[in-house]
Design a protein around this motif. Sequence first.
Motif, PDB file in Angstrom:
ATOM      1  N   LEU A 204      29.206   2.599  14.889  1.00 24.69           N
ATOM      2  CA  LEU A 204      29.872   3.266  13.768  1.00 24.69           C
ATOM      3  C   LEU A 204      28.923   3.304  12.578  1.00 24.69           C
ATOM      4  O   LEU A 204      28.269   2.305  12.263  1.00 24.69           O
ATOM      5  N   LEU A 205      28.823   4.475  11.930  1.00 29.32           N
ATOM      6  CA  LEU A 205      27.970   4.616  10.748  1.00 29.32           C
ATOM      7  C   LEU A 205      28.827   4.954   9.536  1.00 29.32           C
ATOM      8  O   LEU A 205      29.687   5.836   9.599  1.00 29.32           O
ATOM      9  N   LEU A 206      28.583   4.256   8.440  1.00 29.54           N
ATOM     10  CA  LEU A 206      29.237   4.539   7.161  1.00 29.54           C
ATOM     11  C   LEU A 206      28.178   4.935   6.149  1.00 29.54           C
ATOM     12  O   LEU A 206      27.237   4.179   5.897  1.00 29.54           O
ATOM     13  N   TYR A 207      28.330   6.140   5.577  1.00 29.18           N
ATOM     14  CA  TYR A 207      27.447   6.579   4.493  1.00 29.18           C
ATOM     15  C   TYR A 207      28.283   6.681   3.224  1.00 29.18           C
ATOM     16  O   TYR A 207      29.287   7.388   3.184  1.00 29.18           O
ATOM     17  N   MET A 208      27.863   5.961   2.188  1.00 32.23           N
ATOM     18  CA  MET A 208      28.575   5.952   0.914  1.00 32.23           C
ATOM     19  C   MET A 208      27.646   6.422  -0.195  1.00 32.23           C
ATOM     20  O   MET A 208      26.596   5.829  -0.430  1.00 32.23           O
ATOM     21  N   SER A 209      28.025   7.493  -0.858  1.00 31.84           N
ATOM     22  CA  SER A 209      27.336   7.931  -2.065  1.00 31.84           C
ATOM     23  C   SER A 209      28.320   7.770  -3.212  1.00 31.84           C
ATOM     24  O   SER A 209      29.301   8.516  -3.310  1.00 31.84           O
ATOM     25  N   ALA A 210      28.082   6.785  -4.060  1.00 33.19           N
ATOM     26  CA  ALA A 210      29.092   6.451  -5.065  1.00 33.19           C
ATOM     27  C   ALA A 210      28.456   5.740  -6.249  1.00 33.19           C
ATOM     28  O   ALA A 210      27.354   5.188  -6.157  1.00 33.19           O
ATOM     29  N   ASP A 211      29.169   5.760  -7.353  1.00 28.86           N
ATOM     30  CA  ASP A 211      28.733   5.028  -8.534  1.00 28.86           C
ATOM     31  C   ASP A 211      29.032   3.542  -8.353  1.00 28.86           C
ATOM     32  O   ASP A 211      29.979   3.159  -7.661  1.00 28.86           O
ATOM     33  N   GLY A 212      28.227   2.733  -9.007  1.00 26.80           N
ATOM     34  CA  GLY A 212      28.391   1.297  -8.872  1.00 26.80           C
ATOM     35  C   GLY A 212      29.605   0.770  -9.614  1.00 26.80           C
ATOM     36  O   GLY A 212      29.993   1.275 -10.666  1.00 26.80           O
ATOM     37  N   CYS A 213      30.207  -0.240  -9.031  1.00 23.70           N
ATOM     38  CA  CYS A 213      31.301  -0.980  -9.665  1.00 23.70           C
ATOM     39  C   CYS A 213      30.756  -2.385  -9.924  1.00 23.70           C
ATOM     40  O   CYS A 213      30.614  -3.182  -8.994  1.00 23.70           O
ATOM     41  N   PHE A 214      30.419  -2.654 -11.162  1.00 20.95           N
ATOM     42  CA  PHE A 214      29.665  -3.865 -11.478  1.00 20.95           C
ATOM     43  C   PHE A 214      30.588  -5.029 -11.822  1.00 20.95           C
ATOM     44  O   PHE A 214      31.648  -4.850 -12.421  1.00 20.95           O
ATOM     45  N   SER A 215      30.140  -6.196 -11.447  1.00 19.59           N
ATOM     46  CA  SER A 215      30.935  -7.404 -11.652  1.00 19.59           C
ATOM     47  C   SER A 215      30.642  -8.018 -13.016  1.00 19.59           C
ATOM     48  O   SER A 215      29.534  -7.911 -13.546  1.00 19.59           O
ATOM     49  N   THR A 216      31.656  -8.653 -13.574  1.00 21.10           N
ATOM     50  CA  THR A 216      31.487  -9.384 -14.835  1.00 21.10           C
ATOM     51  C   THR A 216      31.514 -10.894 -14.600  1.00 21.10           C
ATOM     52  O   THR A 216      31.516 -11.666 -15.554  1.00 21.10           O
ATOM     53  N   THR A 217      31.519 -11.292 -13.326  1.00 23.65           N
ATOM     54  CA  THR A 217      31.543 -12.716 -12.995  1.00 23.65           C
ATOM     55  C   THR A 217      30.195 -13.352 -13.316  1.00 23.65           C
ATOM     56  O   THR A 217      29.157 -12.913 -12.813  1.00 23.65           O
ATOM     57  N   LYS A 218      30.201 -14.357 -14.147  1.00 28.65           N
ATOM     58  CA  LYS A 218      28.952 -15.000 -14.559  1.00 28.65           C
ATOM     59  C   LYS A 218      28.393 -15.920 -13.480  1.00 28.65           C
ATOM     60  O   LYS A 218      27.176 -16.072 -13.361  1.00 28.65           O
ATOM     61  N   HIS A 219      29.269 -16.530 -12.716  1.00 28.66           N
ATOM     62  CA  HIS A 219      28.819 -17.462 -11.680  1.00 28.66           C
ATOM     63  C   HIS A 219      29.447 -17.050 -10.346  1.00 28.66           C
ATOM     64  O   HIS A 219      30.472 -17.605  -9.932  1.00 28.66           O
ATOM     65  N   PRO A 220      28.837 -16.074  -9.673  1.00 25.30           N
ATOM     66  CA  PRO A 220      29.414 -15.593  -8.409  1.00 25.30           C
ATOM     67  C   PRO A 220      29.386 -16.662  -7.325  1.00 25.30           C
ATOM     68  O   PRO A 220      28.397 -17.378  -7.165  1.00 25.30           O
ATOM     69  N   GLU A 221      30.477 -16.757  -6.613  1.00 24.38           N
ATOM     70  CA  GLU A 221      30.584 -17.704  -5.507  1.00 24.38           C
ATOM     71  C   GLU A 221      30.754 -16.983  -4.173  1.00 24.38           C
ATOM     72  O   GLU A 221      30.164 -17.372  -3.176  1.00 24.38           O
TER      73      GLU A 221
END
Length: 307
Positions: A204-221
């Motif tokens: 299965l192939l997924l191609y995504m052309s999209a704008d970024g959705c950026f995180s505001t999490t300072k300490h990602p877990e």
Amino acid sequence: MVKKLRYYARFIVVCLLLRRMKLVRELIVELDRHIAEYTSTYEPDDQIEWSLVLDEIKGFVTADGLVSVMHADTNPIVLSHRLSPLTTPPVEKNQYMTLTLQEILIVGSASEQVKFSELTMDMFRMIQTLEREPQEDYNHVYDASPATGRNPYAVPGSKGYMENGERPNRRDNPHKYLLYKPSLSQVLVFLASGFKELPANGALLLYMSADGCFSTTKHPEDMGYDLGGVLTSGRRDGDHKKQKESHCLYPGDLYPFTRRPLFVIVDSDNSFVFQHIPRYFGQPLVTLMSPQDTPPAFQGNYVNICV
């Protein structure tokens, strides 16, 4: 008369997909003439709407020719982006090469995209790249249908013939789903559908052309959700700073689909977050991520590539 204009618009899309660009240009001229006749005779108020349709297709055709490949003697090279023996390097097959690409989901959600109807330029080029020319007709030129001369009826005993409604184990060309700015639920539904339809040894192939959705999490877990993802549509459900974006496709959303061979292509300014997808189920996984910046040499309006 309106039905005739709509027919022209749909027929232009078909000709684009078949790469019959000469016919596309002829149809644009005819559509322009019919729009002028319609608005002058029936509905003058519709002129703006149909003019926008005409401008869209003209812009699409213009954008398709922005990148030109030139010979050393400055003669342009006409390229067919489809797969054929003339464009695909020979590969020596071995016992490990058992997978075939069978299901494809192409999603175009990037803003400010050149488009016509619900077909963006990046979706259009991916469709062409993932389409194989019929072997008996791989010498066809741009303005001929790729299926010209092909017998639509299989003969019993011949290759590809099936009885009693049997389904083929392998298609000549992968099955494609095209989604233009879908909701997240639509993306997941079509991913699940493609996942369900995969035959044995299918990928299965997924191609995504999209704008970024950026995180505001300072300490990602959690690398699957805390680094952000890509927006599937422009809709937003309010301003919930402490909650995840509901219309964002996160890398973690793809984890269930790694139970089968998966090929992911992400064209986004936040594509790097998809590099952390784990292989929980031991299946083949390939992730291609676009660069976050465009090299200065490619930031101009026109690019000539000499070979």
